[in-house]
Design an enzyme around this catalytic site. Sequence first.
Site, mmCIF file in Angstrom:
data_model
loop_
_atom_site.group_PDB
_atom_site.id
_atom_site.type_symbol
_atom_site.label_atom_id
_atom_site.label_comp_id
_atom_site.label_asym_id
_atom_site.label_seq_id
_atom_site.Cartn_x
_atom_site.Cartn_y
_atom_site.Cartn_z
ATOM 1 N N ALA A 60 44.190 40.896 29.373
ATOM 2 C CA ALA A 60 43.665 41.380 28.096
ATOM 3 C C ALA A 60 42.170 41.629 28.272
ATOM 4 C CB ALA A 60 43.901 40.320 27.030
ATOM 5 N N GLU A 102 51.903 39.901 32.429
ATOM 6 C CA GLU A 102 52.916 39.823 31.364
ATOM 7 C C GLU A 102 53.514 41.195 31.087
ATOM 8 O OE1 GLU A 102 50.127 37.652 28.700
ATOM 9 O OE2 GLU A 102 51.901 36.444 28.264
ATOM 10 N N GLU A 122 45.160 32.373 32.000
ATOM 11 C CA GLU A 122 44.676 32.179 30.629
ATOM 12 C C GLU A 122 44.135 30.783 30.382
ATOM 13 O OE1 GLU A 122 47.341 33.876 31.454
ATOM 14 O OE2 GLU A 122 47.666 35.591 30.130
HETATM 15 N N1 3HC Z 1 38.321 41.573 30.304
HETATM 16 C C1 3HC Z 1 37.103 42.132 30.211
HETATM 17 N N2 3HC Z 1 36.264 42.269 31.280
HETATM 18 C C2 3HC Z 1 36.723 41.819 32.459
HETATM 19 C C3 3HC Z 1 37.984 41.228 32.606
HETATM 20 C C4 3HC Z 1 38.806 41.121 31.466
HETATM 21 N N3 3HC Z 1 40.021 40.597 31.530
HETATM 22 N N4 3HC Z 1 38.129 40.866 33.896
HETATM 23 C C5 3HC Z 1 37.007 41.227 34.538
HETATM 24 N N5 3HC Z 1 36.155 41.811 33.665
HETATM 25 C C6 3HC Z 1 34.833 42.386 33.962
HETATM 26 C C7 3HC Z 1 33.824 41.332 34.388
HETATM 27 O O1 3HC Z 1 33.187 40.773 33.269
HETATM 28 C C8 3HC Z 1 32.900 42.143 35.258
HETATM 29 O O2 3HC Z 1 32.058 42.876 34.402
HETATM 30 P P1 3HC Z 1 30.566 43.238 34.852
HETATM 31 O O3 3HC Z 1 30.681 44.013 36.125
HETATM 32 O O4 3HC Z 1 30.023 43.991 33.703
HETATM 33 O O5 3HC Z 1 29.879 41.903 35.074
HETATM 34 C C9 3HC Z 1 33.837 43.140 35.940
HETATM 35 O O6 3HC Z 1 34.995 43.206 35.116
HETATM 36 C C10 3HC Z 1 34.248 42.757 37.333
HETATM 37 O O7 3HC Z 1 34.755 41.424 37.316
HETATM 38 P P2 3HC Z 1 34.468 40.398 38.478
HETATM 39 O O8 3HC Z 1 33.019 40.343 38.769
HETATM 40 O O9 3HC Z 1 35.147 39.128 38.124
HETATM 41 O O10 3HC Z 1 35.195 41.139 39.699
HETATM 42 P P3 3HC Z 1 35.964 40.535 40.932
HETATM 43 O O11 3HC Z 1 36.352 41.684 41.771
HETATM 44 O O12 3HC Z 1 35.180 39.415 41.531
HETATM 45 O O13 3HC Z 1 37.297 39.869 40.332
HETATM 46 C C11 3HC Z 1 39.249 39.761 38.961
HETATM 47 C C12 3HC Z 1 38.280 40.665 39.740
HETATM 48 C C13 3HC Z 1 40.021 38.851 39.937
HETATM 49 C C14 3HC Z 1 40.212 40.646 38.243
HETATM 50 C C15 3HC Z 1 38.435 38.872 37.975
HETATM 51 O O14 3HC Z 1 37.593 39.713 37.228
HETATM 52 C C16 3HC Z 1 39.240 38.075 36.999
HETATM 53 O O15 3HC Z 1 39.765 37.038 37.352
HETATM 54 N N6 3HC Z 1 39.327 38.545 35.727
HETATM 55 C C17 3HC Z 1 39.835 37.807 34.621
HETATM 56 C C18 3HC Z 1 41.321 37.698 34.642
HETATM 57 C C19 3HC Z 1 41.790 36.950 33.432
HETATM 58 O O16 3HC Z 1 41.317 35.894 33.070
HETATM 59 N N7 3HC Z 1 42.811 37.512 32.772
HETATM 60 C C20 3HC Z 1 43.386 36.926 31.632
HETATM 61 C C21 3HC Z 1 42.748 37.453 30.406
HETATM 62 S S1 3HC Z 1 43.368 36.665 28.945
HETATM 63 C C22 3HC Z 1 44.845 37.433 28.671
HETATM 64 O O17 3HC Z 1 45.231 38.258 29.446
HETATM 65 C C23 3HC Z 1 45.569 37.008 27.456
HETATM 66 C C24 3HC Z 1 46.934 37.531 27.428
HETATM 67 O O18 3HC Z 1 47.824 36.515 27.805
HETATM 68 C C25 3HC Z 1 47.317 37.988 26.053
#
Ligand code: 3HC
Length: 697
Positions: A60, A102, A122
């Site tokens: 998300a 998902e 999450e």
């Molecule tokens: N939403 C918004 N922005 C995100 C994002 C997300 N899910 N994931 C990454 N970003 C952004 C970061 O803030 C960063 O922004 P910036 O360049 O402006 O600082 C950019 O994307 C790059 O991210 P990383 O620096 O972390 O890049 P990496 O290449 O090191 O890692 C990744 C990539 C493994 C995908 C890592 O970003 C990550 O783990 N992301 C989060 C994944 C996550 O937590 N997903 C679950 C979200 S909650 C959800 O999905 C709820 C659902 O169940 C309904």
Amino acid sequence: MAVSYELIGETGVITIDNPPVNALSHVVREGVKNAVIAAQSDSSKSVVILCSGRTFIAGADISEFGKPAIPPSLPQVLSVIESSEKPVIAALHGSALGGGFELALACHYRCASSPAKVGLPEVKLGLLPGAGGTQRVPRLAGVEAALDLITSGKPISTDKANKLGLVDRIITGDLREGALEYAQEVVLGDVELRKARNISISPKEVPEGIFEFYKIKLGKRARGQLAPQSIVTCIQAAVELPMDEGLNKERELFLECLDSEQSAALRHMFFAERTAPKIKGLAEGIEPRAISRVAIIGGGTMGCGIAMCFANAGIPVTLLEISADALGRGLQIIDRNYDLSVKKGVFSSEDGILKKGFITGTTQYEDLSDCDLVIEAVFESFEVKKEVFSRLDKVCKPEAILATNTSYLDVNAIAEITSRPENVVGLHFFSPANIMKLLEVVRGEKTSDEVLATAMDIAKKIRKVPVLAGVCFGFIGNRMLRQYVRETQLCLIEGASPEQIDQVMEGWGMAMGPLAVGDLSGLDVAYKARQSLSDQEKGDPKTYCIADALVEKGRLGQKVGKGYYLYVANNRGRTSDPEVLEIINGQALKHGVVRREISDGEILMRLTLALINEGFKILEEGIAQRPSDIDAVYVFGYGFPAFRGGPMFYADQLGLKKVYEMICKLQETNGYQYWVPANLLEELAHSNKTLAEWADS
Ligand code: 3HC
Ligand code: NAI
């Protein structure tokens, strides 16, 4: 276009292109829903969903959380996918995480390139998968695998996911071509669409008591946290309830988590970690220098750990010590650390040997002539550091960066020892350096932008969270820590016991209480530092009298088996020692303090406010770039609970007016100078502003 749809032969292909990580922002949700609906009425026989760029959907869009939701919601989109009359196939590459995974699970089939990763992280954001993850994973992979995957939040390889039944096909060649071929196979093969919802879990196959077991285990590992417990409840619902009721339960608990302060704090930390390396006002077009060879001066506690950080990232390191004996000791520490990591399963033994091979030792400065970066980690003495920097300046190439790991010394004065102050920077690691994620990058008056950009870049390569700090005594972290330790000592003499203080802080979420931390790092270190201070610098003599008395009685901490607590050999656990209470009572009597009962609430308030007030001073002086940087320092370097978001976020949660009033009250009660509220705090409290608003403006 964030989402596009095209017909390739008999396959409808939906491509998501929402850089940087294809997060499920509103446009993506709407685009995917519309494309799947469109595919129902064209000539396609199947639909493939794939992504452009470096990854499949990473979840998300976290930046949308906490704002009013705009339909369609993710569950609505997934329901459209799942009820498609044509088979929908997800094609994964990079990382399919959270809502992204998902979405794939709601498709009828999943293929993936290898290596790629899938996961439901999450929980790290104080959330649970809110779009069917807790209902579909146990149906496809079993309850135990689901509990492990979702409560840990750790991604797994697509190969493992394939073995667990979460991914149907691994594609070795080009993913797009492979996915199109797989789609044709699916069309010719299965008559009925495969839907995870059609699988039911037989309660007989679920190990007895597994849900209670996980709840107890998580209650200890993630003390006080809501999301892990709710995840277990949802997975239990997947066993006990029909799919739609399970989904409803999941949604209800997801929204509860989303609304919680814990999730707000963890989401704040997600962005704090990623914002910290960004340097405000950096000159345009600055590129980091290449760092291909590093040297560390001093193979003691810190030097050895720092050398390992670079070796672990595959960067050759030379460790320089003052004598062959000292070098031997340092290299032995490194050997032992790698052996321990292998024993703990962090690395395979081949990997351990490979990484160790990146470290060589020397006692000759001439061997450092081709290094791009040198990090000094010798004794905390300006005289010793002066000699080291003078010698480095002579032998190192002019563009080599010379860094100091000093905890308190003046980085500007160190820079002036050399003929290249623009190439001098503070790189302050935290102990154990090969484990702790924080790295304070200390900007000297003359440190160049290019050097700062290089420091941030190399920090990320060695997997640290770099935070920029200005020059002052203790930089960000240790400067605030002094106030926290001071207040701990005052609580002790005024009436609290070490056990009470540590239990309060640990119960609140700190990784370790302040007195246990003192025992771990050795009480003699701070004692020696205090001895070098003038009476005026030492302040009120009662403040550190207990810590001093313990050291003078040989109670130096864990290394000698006694400090604030007793430690039995080979058992890291601590036990109370009545002698400590005698020492405390004796010191109170000597300094005329009548000990009283101190409530847990008072301890928590005084210790956290001490951090917060200093944090505000650090911000107003420009020592830290932003409040979230201070939070990153405390969470990644000092064991501050991430689910409370760091001290500055916590201050906003408490309300700055209340924080200000409590600090004024403390000043009124005890009259100490250090309880003078920071100007910035006073200003924001009066103008009814939050720190987050101040940072945004
Ligand atoms: N939403 C918004 N922005 C995100 C994002 C997300 N899910 N994931 C990454 N970003 C952004 C970061 O803030 C960063 O922004 P910036 O360049 O402006 O600082 C950019 O994307 C790059 O991210 P990383 O620096 O972390 O890049 P990496 O290449 O090191 O890692 C990744 C990539 C493994 C995908 C890592 O970003 C990550 O783990 N992301 C989060 C994944 C996550 O937590 N997903 C679950 C979200 S909650 C959800 O999905 C709820 C659902 O169940 C309904
Ligand atoms: P340490 O005492 O464990 O190690 C210092 C090492 O430097 C010793 O092995 C010594 O032989 C070597 N050394 C001394 N003079 C030298 C010289 N002229 N040339 C080469 N080697 C020399 O000290 P520690 O704890 O590793 O601290 C080093 C620095 O890191 C200090 O500046 C300290 O303030 C800082 N630091 C310490 C932290 C800690 O928790 N120990 C945390 C963060 C920073």
